[in-house]
Design a protein around this motif. Structure first.
Motif, PDB file in Angstrom:
ATOM      1  N   GLN B 224       0.854  -1.192   0.000  1.00 23.64           N
ATOM      2  CA  GLN B 224       0.000   0.000   0.000  1.00 23.64           C
ATOM      3  C   GLN B 224       0.891   1.245   0.000  1.00 23.64           C
ATOM      4  N   GLY B 225       0.527   2.214  -0.798  1.00 23.90           N
ATOM      5  CA  GLY B 225       1.240   3.487  -0.838  1.00 23.90           C
ATOM      6  C   GLY B 225       0.247   4.635  -0.798  1.00 23.90           C
ATOM      7  N   VAL B 226       0.763   5.828  -0.856  1.00 25.11           N
ATOM      8  CA  VAL B 226      -0.077   7.026  -0.819  1.00 25.11           C
ATOM      9  C   VAL B 226       0.339   7.956  -1.953  1.00 25.11           C
ATOM     10  N   SER B 227      -0.653   8.429  -2.696  1.00 31.21           N
ATOM     11  CA  SER B 227      -0.392   9.289  -3.851  1.00 31.21           C
ATOM     12  C   SER B 227      -0.929  10.696  -3.587  1.00 31.21           C
ATOM     13  N   MET B 228      -0.120  11.686  -3.924  1.00 28.18           N
ATOM     14  CA  MET B 228      -0.503  13.091  -3.757  1.00 28.18           C
ATOM     15  C   MET B 228      -1.072  13.587  -5.088  1.00 28.18           C
ATOM     16  N   THR B 229      -2.247  14.176  -5.071  1.00 26.94           N
ATOM     17  CA  THR B 229      -3.018  14.285  -6.304  1.00 26.94           C
ATOM     18  C   THR B 229      -3.081  15.682  -6.925  1.00 26.94           C
ATOM     19  N   ALA B 230      -2.410  16.668  -6.367  1.00 21.54           N
ATOM     20  CA  ALA B 230      -2.568  18.035  -6.895  1.00 21.54           C
ATOM     21  C   ALA B 230      -2.228  18.103  -8.387  1.00 21.54           C
ATOM     22  N   ALA B 231      -2.970  18.925  -9.109  1.00 22.90           N
ATOM     23  CA  ALA B 231      -2.726  19.119 -10.532  1.00 22.90           C
ATOM     24  C   ALA B 231      -1.758  20.284 -10.738  1.00 22.90           C
ATOM     25  N   PHE B 232      -1.334  20.477 -11.971  1.00 23.25           N
ATOM     26  CA  PHE B 232      -0.378  21.540 -12.326  1.00 23.25           C
ATOM     27  C   PHE B 232      -0.880  22.906 -11.875  1.00 23.25           C
ATOM     28  N   ASP B 233      -2.186  23.138 -11.983  1.00 27.52           N
ATOM     29  CA  ASP B 233      -2.716  24.483 -11.766  1.00 27.52           C
ATOM     30  C   ASP B 233      -3.724  24.580 -10.635  1.00 27.52           C
ATOM     31  N   THR B 234      -3.958  23.503  -9.898  1.00 30.38           N
ATOM     32  CA  THR B 234      -4.940  23.549  -8.812  1.00 30.38           C
ATOM     33  C   THR B 234      -4.689  22.383  -7.860  1.00 30.38           C
ATOM     34  N   VAL B 235      -4.959  22.589  -6.589  1.00 28.68           N
ATOM     35  CA  VAL B 235      -4.803  21.474  -5.647  1.00 28.68           C
ATOM     36  C   VAL B 235      -6.002  20.537  -5.697  1.00 28.68           C
ATOM     37  N   ILE B 236      -7.071  20.963  -6.364  1.00 30.19           N
ATOM     38  CA  ILE B 236      -8.221  20.075  -6.552  1.00 30.19           C
ATOM     39  C   ILE B 236      -8.205  19.625  -8.013  1.00 30.19           C
ATOM     40  N   THR B 237      -7.664  18.459  -8.253  1.00 25.08           N
ATOM     41  CA  THR B 237      -7.537  17.990  -9.631  1.00 25.08           C
ATOM     42  C   THR B 237      -8.893  17.559 -10.179  1.00 25.08           C
TER      43      THR B 237
END
Lengths: 108, 766
Positions: B224-237
């Motif tokens: 199990q791992g954890v992925s950080m999901t922020a997009a290039f232009d917003t923290v809500i992808t």
């Protein structure tokens, strides 16, 4: 309220100390591919219109956080948060497609 | 602070006070709410002198000079990308690329020659104005691992402007290496945060004395791992970069599919592109690739496997890219897109919804079978003509899927959630699994089956009887995810067989889109069932892969939803508690708190929630043994609620059919008008009013920056889990950027060395 006034004062002081920036940019819609000509871009009391390719330039803008308002030729509009750096010029792309929810149920 | 400066500061403070008071006039939290759908019921929620925050990007300040891919993009050797150099602000007189270097080596001439060879226009992403520099050298790659620094010097109106990017390039996949994965199933649970996984376990496995009776298959995956999901232009992808970033290594902007932004926003198809792991494995190693989804096929997640567009909305060209069909006079022209055609790889297996993007307007099946009254392509019929001509067999329902040749490429497009009384899911998406189970007689909703009029499944389909005599028949013939996936693996396994009868390698994307789509419309019960369907698929796939050597399963989410588990509710008590929760002063909103009998008890429903000590284990039952709860509303059911949401009302019971949370009306031209501040009166009006906390309207003033109302729950910025099992699974442990998943896949696929030291290789592809 007291905090708000204090913060507003701080920002005013920052604006006083820093040199002015020319804020340049482009108003577009990256989803429809439309370059938004004739849009009004306003920051505080300063206001300019975009050219045929959507470009605008706002001179003498104080560095720091700012809320830029865009009014499109069709009367609709959106606004954009910015932190304007202490730099002679700063470029921003104002993408109408970023400033709203998905238009259709399908587009989440 | 000196005395004069202090005086200036204090006078500014005083001035600010005056300005602040003046600007606040008329914006009072106690201002009456007009309830007219136009006015807000309060002042703007945040007020900070009209000023907020933004994020910077890596560009030279005066000209906006920048290089793509963005600095820090996590590439692997051999992975194709377009190297773009551009300015963003037009010069007054001239703009010239003076120098381009890679690790100090001058490649200016090679770059300019390549652009000249490609030609201007779409092929190179040339801006209309000669005062803007913009050129993309297509399909470049670093040939060896290492660190590479790319620097550009551009002369703008006689002044030199500089920018540099840095890339860490890892080893290329090498599926012939010992222990490398040769079969990969990549599960994408759209919009599935940890709470939804927990909820799926609670409702499908149960809990006794605090212990889960069993684990989900996705929880049994050992890594199990954890992925950080922020997009290039917003923290809500959104779901486009949410998927595209993690299979390319390049952080992307919302709405973008496997491309970076550029200075030609008028063309969304000419942006600088990057190769996905799927494309790479097919192009370089001849792997077979496929996509299975319950969304429409050209939706962001499935499209992200192989499509390239700045606008995820360009469904028609995206459909063509997915089967490799480029032709002038169609939505995806051939002229100008030679480099794209060399990059995007056609999928060998495609299954999902969305017939209108694949069929030509006027094709009778569009109406009779798919229940699409209006729509369809105007250029070509991909489903009837192009796909069969390119070797695909085409299937439309579960029976045809079961009978399909397991050795031929497959395009399966199934019917959507077309009930006219339903809203919010999108008619191109397959019916949710709860509704499919009801149609198959495997579940009920609040005790009601497919024959109950409340569910609108006992009716004839609205446009024709091609898919069945009743809606229930049509829905029952939409295949389940586990069957779609099994067939996809059959086909990929067969297509990839070499002359020795061994698989030459394949990679399959399996998306469960509807935890997200139902999360958006606050259909929590349906969202939980979606995770159970995905988990059943994971269980079946992992069982099968265990018998196939060198196989890998990875599961993650593109982003979370703002859902959390709040407790339980006793469904039998709700009918007494519902109603008269809030008193309406004028038979409309706004509402008044309190009831006639008890002014301090605004809603008995609120008191029906069992939380803390009172959250007794729910009583979901699976008497038919199909792995799903027989009914989403047992005696005691789980309650989920959103941290961010539009206004809606709920009695905590499952809606008989999916319904959007807020009110939509029609104007005199028949166009939909959204009212995100008002609940959908067709949806549990007797319920508890859940006040929204997302923007409702384009408000000028204050801090609100939204260009439109938000009538759905948004995505969340939380990190998400990654689960892995099989060959190379160990590479997926840790906490990392979503872009790192691409490199971890490359490692699992045999690329063993990480990026260390200066790149000894070269930029190639000139």
């Amino acid at each position: 309220m007291a905090t708000r006034v204090f913060l507003a004062g701080l920002i005013a002081m920052q604006g006083l100390a820093a040199s002015a920036t020319t804020l340049t940019g482009r108003v577009v819609n990256n989803q429809s591919g439309v370059l938004l000509a004739g849009a009004e871009v306003a920051l505080a009391s300063a206001e300019v219109s975009t050219d045929a390719s959507g470009f605008f330039s706002l001179p003498d803008v104080a560095p720091g956080p700012a809320l830029l308002r865009v009014k499109l030729a069709d009367g609709s509009g959106f606004s954009v948060r910015l932190v304007i750096p202490e730099s002679p010029r700063y470029f921003v792309e104002l993408d109408q497609a970023r400033h709203g929810p998905p238009e259709a149920d399908d587009e989440y | 602070m000196s005395a004069p400066r202090r005086a200036i500061a204090s006078s500014f403070l005083a001035l600010s006070l005056l300005v602040s008071i003046a600007s606040r006039a008329g914006q009072d939290d106690d201002a009456p709410f007009k309830g007219d759908g136009k006015s807000r019921n309060a002042a703007d929620p945040i007020y900070f002198g009209g000023k907020l925050a933004d994020f910077p990007t890596h560009a030279e300040a005066e000209s906006g000079l920048r290089i793509f891919p963005p600095t820090g993009t996590e590439l692997f050797a051999g992975q194709r990308f377009d190297l773009r150099v551009e300015t963003q602000w037009p010069a007054q007189q001239s703009v010239v690329l003076k120098q381009l270097t890679v690790n100090g080596k001058d490649v200016t001439r090679a770059f300019l020659d390549k652009i000249a060879h490609q030609g201007t226009g779409e092929e190179s992403g040339t801006p209309a104005s000669p005062m803007l520099l913009g050129a993309s050298a297509r399909n470049m790659r670093f040939d060896r691992p290492g660190v590479y620094e790319v620097a550009a010097v551009v002369t703008v109106d006689g002044v030199e402007r500089r920018i540099g990017n840095r890339y860490e390039v890892s080893a290329a996949p090498d599926p012939k290496a010992k222990g490398a994965a040769r079969r990969v199933v990549f599960f994408l649970a759209d919009g599935t945060g940890l709470p939804l996984r927990t909820a799926a376990r609670l409702i499908s496995k149960g809990v006794f004395e605090g212990r889960a009776r069993d684990r989900l298959a996705m929880e049994k995956m050992p890594v199990q791992g954890v992925s950080m999901t922020a997009a290039f232009d917003t923290v809500i992808t959104d779901s486009a970069p949410g998927m595209a970033s993690l299979i390319t290594g390049m952080k992307q902007a919302n709405n973008a599919l496997n491309v970076a932004p550029d200075n030609t926003p008028e063309n969304a198809l000419d942006n600088p592109r990057i190769e996905t792991v799927f494309e790479y494995m097919k192009r370089v190693h001849g792997w077979k690739i496929g996509v299975v989804t319950d969304a429409f096929l050209t939706d962001a997640t499935p499209a992200a496997a192989v499509a390239h567009s700045r606008a995820r909305r360009l469904y028609l060209p995206i459909a063509q890219q997915m089967i490799g069909y480029y032709a002038d006079g169609t939505a995806q022209p051939k002229t100008g897109y030679a480099a794209l055609a060399q990059l995007a790889q056609p999928l060998d297996v495609l299954m999902g919804g969305g017939a209108p993007q694949w069929m030509k307007e006027g094709n009778p099946a569009l109406k009779d079978f798919y229940q699409v009254a209006k729509g369809g392509r105007k250029d070509v019929d991909l489903m009837a003509d192009i796909a069969p001509a390119r070797g695909y067999q085409v299937v439309r329902n579960a029976d045809e899927l079961a009978a399909a040749d397991g050795k031929k490429p497959l395009l399966g497009i199934f019917t959507g959630e077309f009930r006219p009384a339903s809203s919010g899911l999108g008619a191109d998406n397959l019916p949710g699994v709860l509704d499919r189970l009801v149609a198959r007689g495997q579940a009920t909703i609040r005790g009601k089956g497919a024959d109950a009029p409340e569910l609108a499944m006992n009716l004839a389909p609205p446009q024709g009887k091609g898919c069945g005599v009743t809606v229930a028949e049509c829905f029952a013939r939409v295949p389940m995810k586990v069957d779609m996936t099994a067939k996809a693996i059959d086909v990929l396994e067969a297509l990839s067989k070499n002359k020795h009868g061994q698989s030459g390698g394949w990679m399959l994307l399996v998306e469960q889109s509807q935890p997200d789509k139902f999360g958006h419309i606050l259909e929590y019960d349906r969202a939980m069932y979606e995770v159970v369907e995905l988990d059943q698929t994971v269980a079946a796939v992992n069982k099968r892969l265990a018998k196939l050597p060198d196989s890998l399963a990875v599961l993650t989410s593109d982003h979370a939803q703002p859902e959390t588990i709040g407790g339980v509710i006793m469904t039998g008590a709700l009918s007494g508690a519902a109603g008269s929760c809030f008193l309406s002063s004028n038979n409309a909103y706004p509402i008044l708190l309190g009831s006639a009998s008890d002014s301090e008890r605004p809603c008995p429903l609120q008191d029906a929630l069992g939380t803390f000590n009172d959250a007794t284990p729910p009583t979901y039952a699976d008497r038919n043994g199909d792995g799903y709860p027989d009914d989403p509303d047992p005696a005691i059911k789980l309650v989920i609620e959103d941290g961010f949401r539009p206004t809606y009302s709920t009695s905590y019971l499952t809606n008989y059919l999916p319904l959007e949370p807020t009110l939509t009306t029609r104007n005199d031209k028949g166009a939909a008008v959204e009212h995100p501040a008002l609940p959908n009166p067709a949806r549990q009006p007797e319920g508890l009013l859940m006040t929204g906390n997302v923007p409702t309207r384009n408000v000028t003033g204050g801090a609100n920056k939204t260009g439109g109302p938000i009538n759905i729950a948004p995505h969340a910025g939380d990190d998400v889990l990654v689960s892995a099992q099989g060959a190379g699974a160990a590479y997926f442990s840790g906490i990392y950027e979503n872009t790192s998943i691409s490199l971890r896949l490359a490692q699992a696929l045999g690329g063993r060395s990480a990026a260390v030291g200066a790149g000894k290789g070269q930029l190639v592809g000139w």
